[in-house]
Design an enzyme around this catalytic site. Structure first.
Site, mmCIF file in Angstrom:
data_model
loop_
_atom_site.group_PDB
_atom_site.id
_atom_site.type_symbol
_atom_site.label_atom_id
_atom_site.label_comp_id
_atom_site.label_asym_id
_atom_site.label_seq_id
_atom_site.Cartn_x
_atom_site.Cartn_y
_atom_site.Cartn_z
ATOM 1 N N TRP A 90 -13.645 8.456 -17.852
ATOM 2 C CA TRP A 90 -13.557 8.883 -16.442
ATOM 3 C C TRP A 90 -12.551 8.018 -15.695
ATOM 4 O O TRP A 90 -12.176 6.941 -16.185
ATOM 5 C CB TRP A 90 -14.943 8.803 -15.773
ATOM 6 C CG TRP A 90 -15.082 9.806 -14.676
ATOM 7 C CD1 TRP A 90 -15.079 9.561 -13.333
ATOM 8 C CD2 TRP A 90 -15.194 11.220 -14.825
ATOM 9 N NE1 TRP A 90 -15.190 10.742 -12.643
ATOM 10 C CE2 TRP A 90 -15.254 11.773 -13.537
ATOM 11 C CE3 TRP A 90 -15.234 12.078 -15.934
ATOM 12 C CZ2 TRP A 90 -15.356 13.151 -13.322
ATOM 13 C CZ3 TRP A 90 -15.337 13.445 -15.714
ATOM 14 C CH2 TRP A 90 -15.394 13.964 -14.424
ATOM 15 N N ASP A 150 -8.475 7.095 -6.901
ATOM 16 C CA ASP A 150 -8.600 7.711 -5.578
ATOM 17 C C ASP A 150 -9.774 8.677 -5.527
ATOM 18 O O ASP A 150 -10.432 8.918 -6.538
ATOM 19 C CB ASP A 150 -7.298 8.450 -5.233
ATOM 20 C CG ASP A 150 -7.099 9.678 -6.107
ATOM 21 O OD1 ASP A 150 -7.451 9.638 -7.316
ATOM 22 O OD2 ASP A 150 -6.617 10.706 -5.606
ATOM 23 N N GLU A 201 -10.063 11.240 -8.118
ATOM 24 C CA GLU A 201 -10.346 10.708 -9.457
ATOM 25 C C GLU A 201 -9.168 10.868 -10.408
ATOM 26 O O GLU A 201 -9.334 11.016 -11.606
ATOM 27 C CB GLU A 201 -11.585 11.406 -10.058
ATOM 28 C CG GLU A 201 -12.719 11.588 -9.077
ATOM 29 C CD GLU A 201 -14.009 12.069 -9.709
ATOM 30 O OE1 GLU A 201 -14.103 13.264 -10.014
ATOM 31 O OE2 GLU A 201 -14.907 11.234 -9.906
ATOM 32 N N GLU A 202 -7.976 10.862 -9.864
ATOM 33 C CA GLU A 202 -6.815 11.142 -10.707
ATOM 34 C C GLU A 202 -5.821 10.011 -10.778
ATOM 35 O O GLU A 202 -5.235 9.772 -11.821
ATOM 36 C CB GLU A 202 -6.078 12.383 -10.176
ATOM 37 C CG GLU A 202 -6.883 13.650 -10.315
ATOM 38 C CD GLU A 202 -6.176 14.831 -9.702
ATOM 39 O OE1 GLU A 202 -5.407 14.642 -8.749
ATOM 40 O OE2 GLU A 202 -6.384 15.944 -10.197
ATOM 41 N N GLU A 258 -16.255 25.039 -4.857
ATOM 42 C CA GLU A 258 -15.311 23.957 -4.550
ATOM 43 C C GLU A 258 -14.004 24.546 -4.018
ATOM 44 O O GLU A 258 -13.457 24.101 -3.016
ATOM 45 C CB GLU A 258 -15.053 23.148 -5.822
ATOM 46 C CG GLU A 258 -14.101 21.987 -5.654
ATOM 47 C CD GLU A 258 -13.822 21.329 -7.001
ATOM 48 O OE1 GLU A 258 -13.060 21.904 -7.811
ATOM 49 O OE2 GLU A 258 -14.381 20.239 -7.257
HETATM 50 C C1 NOJ Z 1 -9.450 16.433 -12.697
HETATM 51 C C2 NOJ Z 1 -9.645 16.730 -11.241
HETATM 52 O O1 NOJ Z 1 -8.469 16.827 -10.560
HETATM 53 C C3 NOJ Z 1 -10.551 15.723 -10.653
HETATM 54 O O2 NOJ Z 1 -10.625 15.868 -9.273
HETATM 55 C C4 NOJ Z 1 -11.866 15.854 -11.306
HETATM 56 O O3 NOJ Z 1 -12.780 14.990 -10.750
HETATM 57 C C5 NOJ Z 1 -11.742 15.574 -12.792
HETATM 58 N N1 NOJ Z 1 -10.696 16.375 -13.379
HETATM 59 C C6 NOJ Z 1 -13.028 15.826 -13.513
HETATM 60 O O4 NOJ Z 1 -13.486 17.137 -13.353
HETATM 61 C C1 NOJ Z 2 -13.802 16.404 -8.100
HETATM 62 C C2 NOJ Z 2 -13.298 15.856 -6.813
HETATM 63 O O1 NOJ Z 2 -11.927 15.633 -6.911
HETATM 64 C C3 NOJ Z 2 -14.020 14.596 -6.457
HETATM 65 O O2 NOJ Z 2 -13.591 14.161 -5.188
HETATM 66 C C4 NOJ Z 2 -15.504 14.798 -6.439
HETATM 67 O O3 NOJ Z 2 -16.148 13.582 -6.222
HETATM 68 C C5 NOJ Z 2 -15.985 15.394 -7.746
HETATM 69 N N1 NOJ Z 2 -15.211 16.544 -8.110
HETATM 70 C C6 NOJ Z 2 -17.446 15.817 -7.646
HETATM 71 O O4 NOJ Z 2 -17.605 16.773 -6.638
#
Ligand code: NOJ
Ligand code: NOJ
Length: 616
Positions: free
Chosen positions: A153, A209, A212-213, A437
């Site tokens: 992750w 960030d 999560e990227e 989403e």
């Molecule tokens: C890539 C997505 O852009 C990100 O936001 C997400 O949390 C992860 N994959 C995991 O699903």
């Molecule tokens: C992906 C999003 O980019 C992130 O901000 C969020 O925390 C997770 N999904 C779970 O909703």
């Protein structure tokens, strides 16, 4: 009931805009009244949407511990059946503010459960580390039973502890004001303290960030960290403690916050390794403005407040970046609202608009309007001029008192523009009100990615509150203006200890008259088969499944966990018998064997309950 308290203000608005015979008076008013009505119904859908994803009794949350909030019930493509620190913090902040405003005690029970779960989660060691040096607090997500998630992750993510501190402080303040000082000092503060120490120690280290990227520095993260430390100082004092590390680090964080501003807009991600080469225009910054809004702060540029010239210019830069790239935005003129995504280069699920970012674009503007009205004037500077000219072409630089016709015209244009973002969300929300989403960027429309995203629902609620002029409490931004002339890469090493006390006092509460009872049946079925609940009371068909049985949902069915779930709202205290049944395609109803199951709907202040059983 929660949703009634929210419906009330909206219905008042509707009646204001309608003439005596109920026919709206002018076309614009008509549009606004329609939006008001939709917002009222979507508000209750959003509440139930959140509670359905909350353990342990939520309809869609089988397997989640008490107080543990799922990001979404979706278990594949994408699998969001986890709890995220960020999503939970933001959603619970919305619930705490609603509780403070309405005194809804059913909500308070969920808030207490959430806080108890956080005390435990802070002690869970995982891939980011443990509590001993604080590092474990940067872990972004956990399994629904509050154990560590070891998959690959983007970690650590350093906004989570700050967001959690902010929710807990908001609730802690309520406790203090309502004479629950020991709950604030002995239950809430020890959790907050760890999160503040973490933030003061690690704010200057890179992390992932909010999307999560990218690994680096993120405006959203820095902004919420600053806020947490500022309010942490005061909260510490009010429970007889102190936070020296908050005091030493907050001014430095505010200093660091300034580097994201490039003169035209916020560059949301900096210091990136590797650098994906994006423009930096990102809804990250709009969310930061919304979640660090302080009703006492005015339009401070250095604090990036929603009404600041900087953040209005940024609003335009970010929202404009989505105009050309989404087919559903094509043909929409400058100054009219569009669908908003995360950032224009996004490819996740092919890069679509998100409900929560489009709603945040509206919320920033409603919060700005609150400030202008409160201040009794509005100032347009060279920085914000192009924002204003887009929505009101004759706008000029200057300060306009609320008595002026310019003020009336500008604020009315802004409100119409803000309502436009809500109308975009309305247009792409299915009839059921379910908020996923994302929604499809192409003209076919339609929800995409995770279904029933908890954060989408919360962003709807905070937007609706801001639109109604309900603002969250101040966090002290006005007095946190110290700005070192040279920024320093400082850190303060924290001390950490498990928060062990979760013995909540007996809060008075309103007994729930109606309880949403969720049935979780574990029943192996073959393709084409279904499972229903039939029972002795009329609400369950009086044993006739066709007359009121509850159809269960198999969307989470697995060989290892053949779950069929569904719920029914029943009166507290109702005693009944029931069974699981198959209702075959040819009309035959097959009851499970064994004796009837017996259940009495609990009489308590909780609005949700669940039962679980294997097909017998
Ligand atoms: C890539 C997505 O852009 C990100 O936001 C997400 O949390 C992860 N994959 C995991 O699903
Ligand atoms: C992906 C999003 O980019 C992130 O901000 C969020 O925390 C997770 N999904 C779970 O909703």
């Amino acid at each position: 009931m929660i949703f009634q308290s929210l419906l009330a203000p909206c219905s008042i608005l509707i009646s204001l805009f309608a003439s005596a015979n109920g026919i709206p008076t002018t076309p614009t008013v008509n549009k606004r009244a329609e939006l008001d009505a939709w917002i009222a119904s979507q508000t209750s859908v959003s509440y139930f949407g959140i509670l359905a994803n909350l353990g342990s009794a939520g309809e869609k949350a089988y397997g989640a511990s008490a107080g543990t909030l799922l990001a979404s019930p979706s278990t594949h493509d994408p699998d969001y059946f986890f709890t995220w620190a960020r999503d939970s913090g933001l959603v619970f902040k919305a619930l705490v503010d609603e509780f403070i405003r309405t005194g809804n005690t059913e909500l308070q029970i969920q808030i207490n459960d959430y806080i108890s779960a956080q005390a435990k989660l802070q002690t869970v060691s995982g891939p980011s580390g443990s509590l001993s040096d604080g590092a474990g607090l940067g872990e972004p997500k956990f399994n629904p039973n509050n154990t560590a998630y070891y998959g690959v992750w983007g970690r650590p993510q350093r906004d989570g502890p700050a967001l959690r501190a902010t929710v807990l402080i908001a609730y802690g303040r309520w406790l203090l004001e309502n004479n629950y000082k020991s709950a604030a000092a002995d239950i809430v503060w020890p959790i907050v303290r760890n999160d503040l120490e973490y933030t003061a120690q690690y704010w200057n280290q890179t992390g992932f960030d909010l999307w999560e990227e990218t690994q680096g520095a993120s405006f959203f993260t820095t902004a919420v960290q600053h806020r947490a430390l500022v309010e942490g100082i005061k909260f510490a004092g009010s429970v007889g403690a102190s936070c020296a590390n908050c005091e030493s680090q907050a001014p430095q964080i505010r200093c660091f916050l300034q580097h994201y501003w490039n003169g035209k807009h916020v560059v949301s991600n900096t210091n990136l390794t590797p650098d994906p080469g994006r423009t930096g225009k990102d809804a990250n910054s709009i969310l930061a403005a919304v979640h660090t809004f302080d009703p006492e702060a005015g339009c401070d540029d250095a604090g990036f407040q929603p009404c600041s010239p900087r953040m209005l210019a940024n609003h335009k830069a970010v929202t404009d970046s989505f105009r050309a790239i989404y087919p559903i935005n094509s043909g929409i003129a400058q100054g009219s609202a569009v669908a908003v995504g995360r950032y224009s280069e996004d490819v996740y699920f092919d890069g679509n608009p998100w409900y929560l970012t489009t709603l945040a674009a509206a919320e920033q503007l409603y919060s700005a309007l609150y400030q202008f009205n409160k201040a009794g004037s509005l100032t347009i500077t060279s920085t914000s001029l192009s924002f204003w000219q887009a929505i009101s072409p004759s706008a000029t630089e200057g300060t306009f008192p609320s008595s002026s016709s310019a003020f009336a015209a500008l604020t009315s244009a802004m409100r119409t523009y803000a309502d436009g973002y809500v109308a975009v969300v309305q247009k792409y929300t299915p009839e059921s009100g379910s908020l996923a989403e994302q929604f499809n960027r192409n003209t076919v429309g339609g929800p995409l990615s995770a279904s029933d995203l908890t954060w989408s629902y919360a962003s709807f609620l905070t937007m609706a509150a801001a639109r109604n002029g309900f603002v969250p409490a101040s966090w002290g931004a006005k007095d946190a203006t110290s700005l070192p002339s040279v920024c320093a890469a400082t850190s303060a090493t924290g001390t950490y200890s498990p928060a062990t006390n979760t013995n909540w006092p007996d809060f008075p509460c309103t007994p729930a008259k109606l309880v949403r009872v969720t049935f979780n049946a574990l029943a192996k079925t073959s393709v084409g088969q279904n499972v229903w609940v039939a029972g002795s009371i009329p609400e369950l068909g009086s044993w006739d499944v066709g007359k009121g049985g509850v159809r269960l949902d198999a969307s989470r069915y697995l060989e290892a966990m053949p779950l069929w779930f569904g719920s029914k709202t029943l009166e507290a205290g109702t005693a009944f018998e029931y069974k699981y049944v198959h209702w075959e395609a040819d009309g035959r109803v097959i009851f499970e064997g064994g004796p009837n199951r017996k259940y009495t709907v609990p009489t308590s202040c909780r609005m949700g309950a669940s039962v679980e059983g294997n097909w017998q």
